[in-house]
Motif scaffolding. Structure first.
Motif, PDB file in Angstrom:
ATOM      1  N   PHE A   1      -1.004 -15.723   8.365  1.00 25.81           N
ATOM      2  CA  PHE A   1       0.455 -14.903   7.575  1.00 25.81           C
ATOM      3  C   PHE A   1       0.958 -15.103   8.679  1.00 25.81           C
ATOM      4  N   GLU A   2       2.695 -15.314   8.283  1.00 26.45           N
ATOM      5  CA  GLU A   2       3.912 -14.560   8.636  1.00 26.45           C
ATOM      6  C   GLU A   2       4.606 -13.843   8.357  1.00 26.45           C
ATOM      7  N   CYS A   3       4.625 -12.836   9.119  1.00 29.51           N
ATOM      8  CA  CYS A   3       5.255 -11.620   8.019  1.00 29.51           C
ATOM      9  C   CYS A   3       6.892 -11.039   8.610  1.00 29.51           C
ATOM     10  N   ARG A   4       7.867 -10.826   7.832  1.00 32.57           N
ATOM     11  CA  ARG A   4       8.847 -10.345   9.212  1.00 32.57           C
ATOM     12  C   ARG A   4       8.581  -8.532   8.702  1.00 32.57           C
ATOM     13  N   VAL A   5       8.295  -7.695   9.906  1.00 27.44           N
ATOM     14  CA  VAL A   5       8.035  -6.216   9.422  1.00 27.44           C
ATOM     15  C   VAL A   5       9.403  -5.873   8.465  1.00 27.44           C
ATOM     16  N   TRP A   6       8.918  -5.028   7.155  1.00 26.48           N
ATOM     17  CA  TRP A   6       9.733  -5.328   5.867  1.00 26.48           C
ATOM     18  C   TRP A   6       9.816  -3.189   6.277  1.00 26.48           C
ATOM     19  N   ARG A   7       9.088  -2.521   6.256  1.00 26.55           N
ATOM     20  CA  ARG A   7       9.273  -1.292   7.148  1.00 26.55           C
ATOM     21  C   ARG A   7       8.125  -0.417   7.319  1.00 26.55           C
ATOM     22  N   ALA A   8       7.435   0.349   8.011  1.00 27.04           N
ATOM     23  CA  ALA A   8       6.346   1.290   8.753  1.00 27.04           C
ATOM     24  C   ALA A   8       6.514   2.598   8.576  1.00 27.04           C
ATOM     25  N   TYR A   9       5.157   3.176   8.437  1.00 30.02           N
ATOM     26  CA  TYR A   9       5.173   4.723   8.035  1.00 30.02           C
ATOM     27  C   TYR A   9       4.033   4.839   8.330  1.00 30.02           C
ATOM     28  N   ASP A  10       4.191   6.731   8.454  1.00 33.57           N
ATOM     29  CA  ASP A  10       3.900   7.349   9.087  1.00 33.57           C
ATOM     30  C   ASP A  10       2.098   7.778   8.479  1.00 33.57           C
ATOM     31  N   GLY A  11       0.684   7.559   9.277  1.00 37.28           N
ATOM     32  CA  GLY A  11      -0.415   7.693   8.623  1.00 37.28           C
ATOM     33  C   GLY A  11      -1.127   8.033   9.558  1.00 37.28           C
ATOM     34  N   GLY A  12      -0.183   9.316  10.105  1.00 39.65           N
ATOM     35  CA  GLY A  12      -1.416   9.689  10.644  1.00 39.65           C
ATOM     36  C   GLY A  12      -1.189   9.727  12.932  1.00 39.65           C
ATOM     37  N   ASP A  13      -2.720   9.082  12.810  1.00 38.13           N
ATOM     38  CA  ASP A  13      -2.441   8.915  14.130  1.00 38.13           C
ATOM     39  C   ASP A  13      -2.282   7.685  14.004  1.00 38.13           C
TER      40      ASP A  13
ATOM     41  N   THR B   1       0.855   4.092  11.942  1.00 33.11           N
ATOM     42  CA  THR B   1       1.332   4.163  11.674  1.00 33.11           C
ATOM     43  C   THR B   1       0.950   2.860  10.882  1.00 33.11           C
ATOM     44  N   ILE B   2       1.355   2.615   9.641  1.00 31.76           N
ATOM     45  CA  ILE B   2       1.449   1.644   8.422  1.00 31.76           C
ATOM     46  C   ILE B   2       2.289   1.036   8.350  1.00 31.76           C
ATOM     47  N   PHE B   3       2.149  -0.171   8.605  1.00 29.65           N
ATOM     48  CA  PHE B   3       3.425  -1.617   8.628  1.00 29.65           C
ATOM     49  C   PHE B   3       3.389  -2.276   7.751  1.00 29.65           C
ATOM     50  N   VAL B   4       4.211  -2.442   7.186  1.00 26.87           N
ATOM     51  CA  VAL B   4       4.263  -3.293   5.893  1.00 26.87           C
ATOM     52  C   VAL B   4       4.928  -4.421   6.480  1.00 26.87           C
ATOM     53  N   GLY B   5       4.651  -5.649   5.903  1.00 28.59           N
ATOM     54  CA  GLY B   5       4.736  -6.942   6.509  1.00 28.59           C
ATOM     55  C   GLY B   5       5.551  -7.959   5.171  1.00 28.59           C
ATOM     56  N   GLU B   6       6.766  -8.500   5.575  1.00 26.91           N
ATOM     57  CA  GLU B   6       7.104  -9.285   3.584  1.00 26.91           C
ATOM     58  C   GLU B   6       6.770 -10.826   4.576  1.00 26.91           C
ATOM     59  N   VAL B   7       5.937 -11.443   3.595  1.00 20.78           N
ATOM     60  CA  VAL B   7       5.104 -12.753   3.804  1.00 20.78           C
ATOM     61  C   VAL B   7       6.127 -13.702   3.843  1.00 20.78           C
ATOM     62  N   LEU B   8       6.896 -14.137   5.413  1.00 21.80           N
ATOM     63  CA  LEU B   8       7.489 -15.117   5.189  1.00 21.80           C
ATOM     64  C   LEU B   8       6.737 -16.753   4.617  1.00 21.80           C
ATOM     65  N   SER B   9       5.195 -17.210   5.575  1.00 18.01           N
ATOM     66  CA  SER B   9       4.685 -18.082   5.805  1.00 18.01           C
ATOM     67  C   SER B   9       3.626 -17.942   5.602  1.00 18.01           C
ATOM     68  N   LEU B  10       2.490 -18.873   4.997  1.00  8.15           N
ATOM     69  CA  LEU B  10       0.874 -18.787   4.521  1.00  8.15           C
ATOM     70  C   LEU B  10      -0.161 -19.976   4.726  1.00  8.15           C
ATOM     71  N   SER B  11      -0.643 -19.992   4.967  1.00 12.73           N
ATOM     72  CA  SER B  11      -1.833 -21.645   4.989  1.00 12.73           C
ATOM     73  C   SER B  11      -3.405 -21.015   4.697  1.00 12.73           C
TER      74      SER B  11
END
Length: 179
Positions: free
Chosen positions: A128-140, A142-152
């Motif tokens: 998967f190729e992703c654009r960084v969409w959001r980041a959230y604090d997850g204690g120690d 970080t939860i990075f949410v990516g928008e999928v731009l391509s997949l195989s």
């Protein structure tokens, strides 16, 4: 339904016991990558799908990891879901003493993503190729949410799993789950 309690949260005194308990959940193994002038990669099992519309996935990265700095500064990242035969790649990118930058890719075959150019692991079960969409604090972490731009995806291989700190492969005898 009450979502938050005013009672103090219980403390888990033994971090190893917590890690071992989390390890009882079998997960797939991925390599997260960032590109640019100083590409970086990291083995991770904290990956999951989030949404089909929009297409989103998430990865969790420890705040002390080199990858945390890399992905925080990046606009895109890649996720390669490793195939059953790629235990060596998983171990390589989990090794804290490997060379950094472009040198860490010297012994691993990668291909640039078609949209972002981020390095993706050749032969992976899915990529998967992703654009960084959001980041959230997850204690120690970080939860990075990516928008999928391509997949195989490859249909001719099984996935690499980790369970209780050991690698294994999915079994051809697994039965399908209807959605």
């Amino acid at each position: 339904m009450q979502l938050h309690s005013s009672a103090p949260a219980p403390q888990v005194a033994d971090a190893k016991a917590l890690r071992d308990a989390f390890g009882a959940f079998a997960t797939g193994v991925t390599v997260i990558t960032t590109g640019g002038d100083v590409p970086h990669a990291m083995t991770a099992n904290s990956f999951t799908s989030v949404s089909l519309d929009p297409p989103l996935l998430l990865v969790c990265v420890g705040k002390g990891a080199v990858m945390h700095q890399c992905i925080t500064a990046a606009t895109s990242f890649g996720v390669s879901v490793l195939a059953g035969h790629q235990e060596a790649e998983a171990r390589h990118f989990a090794d804290r003493y490997r060379p950094l930058g472009l040198a860490q890719f010297a012994d691993v075959e990668v291909t640039p993503g078609e949209v972002t150019g981020v390095p993706l692991i050749a032969g992976a079960a899915a990529r998967f190729e992703c654009r960084v969409w959001r980041a959230y604090d997850g204690g120690d972490h970080t939860i990075f949410v990516g928008e999928v731009l391509s997949l195989s995806r490859r249909d001719d291989c099984d996935g690499l799993l980790v369970y209780r700190g050991r690698f294994g492969e999915t079994s051809p005898a697994l039965q399908g789950v209807s959605a």
